[in-house]
Write a protein that holds these residues in place. Structure first.
Motif, short mmCIF file in Angstrom:
data_model
loop_
_atom_site.label_atom_id
_atom_site.label_comp_id
_atom_site.label_asym_id
_atom_site.label_seq_id
_atom_site.Cartn_x
_atom_site.Cartn_y
_atom_site.Cartn_z
N GLU A 39 0.77 -1.01 -0.24
CA GLU A 39 0.25 0.26 -0.10
C GLU A 39 1.06 0.90 -0.23
OE1 GLU A 39 -4.07 1.49 2.42
OE2 GLU A 39 -3.49 0.01 2.57
N ASP A 40 1.48 1.48 -1.43
CA ASP A 40 2.10 2.33 -1.32
C ASP A 40 1.60 4.21 -2.24
OD1 ASP A 40 4.27 4.23 -2.30
OD2 ASP A 40 5.67 3.09 -2.27
N ALA A 79 0.56 3.93 -6.61
CA ALA A 79 -0.31 3.99 -6.95
C ALA A 79 -0.14 4.87 -8.10
CB ALA A 79 -0.94 4.12 -6.27
N TYR A 130 -5.78 -0.02 -10.32
CA TYR A 130 -4.27 -0.39 -8.82
C TYR A 130 -5.47 -0.97 -7.95
CZ TYR A 130 -1.12 0.25 -5.66
OH TYR A 130 -0.26 0.19 -5.26
N LEU A 189 -5.05 -3.36 -4.49
CA LEU A 189 -4.47 -3.99 -3.38
C LEU A 189 -4.93 -5.29 -3.64
CD1 LEU A 189 -4.41 -1.17 -0.77
CD2 LEU A 189 -2.67 -2.30 -2.07
N ASN A 248 -7.54 -6.37 -0.48
CA ASN A 248 -8.58 -6.23 -0.23
C ASN A 248 -9.51 -7.18 -0.98
OD1 ASN A 248 -8.12 -4.20 1.77
ND2 ASN A 248 -6.97 -2.96 0.85
#
Length: 128
Positions: A88-89, A93, A104, A106, A109
């Motif tokens: 998570e960056d 992204a 994009y 994750l 999730n």
């Protein structure tokens, strides 16, 4: 709407668990031509197979997904790329979107509904 059954999809990821889940979801959505690769280099070596859609991991051994994304887009800008990562960056992204990723995602999730929605949007795209 496009017929996904005749379109090729690539899954480029070094995580066999994620690859298997994603492949099963895509098959359930109608894809019959799915190629999986454990590295960005293998993806680029097979880009001549002309995938319509690529699910691309960010961190793969020696491969950097952002570099692979740029190579894919240089080959054929209309290939839809879904950038997938466990990281998570925000900067990654932003870079992925700037380099041409359509989505994009994750991994932590990701849901079946989310992937299905991405595919539905892909089917509506006028490019393919």
């Amino acid at each position: 709407m496009k017929d996904l059954k005749n379109m090729r999809a690539f899954i480029v990821d070094d995580d066999p668990f994620w690859t298997a889940i994603l492949q099963q979801l895509l098959e359930g959505l109608g894809f019959t031509k799915i190629s999986t690769f454990e590295s960005g280099e293998a993806c680029i070596e097979n880009i001549h197979l002309n995938p319509a859609l690529i699910f691309l991991d960010y961190q793969m051994g020696k491969s950097n997904g952002l570099d692979v994304l740029q190579q894919v887009k240089a080959y054929y800008p209309e290939i839809e790329v879904v950038f997938c990562t466990a990281l998570e960056d925000l900067q990654v992204a932003i870079s992925a979107i700037e380099f041409g990723s359509a989505e994009y995602l994750l991994k932590a999730n990701a849901t079946e509904e989310q992937i299905s929605e991405i595919i539905e949007n892909f089917q509506k795209s006028p490019i393919l």
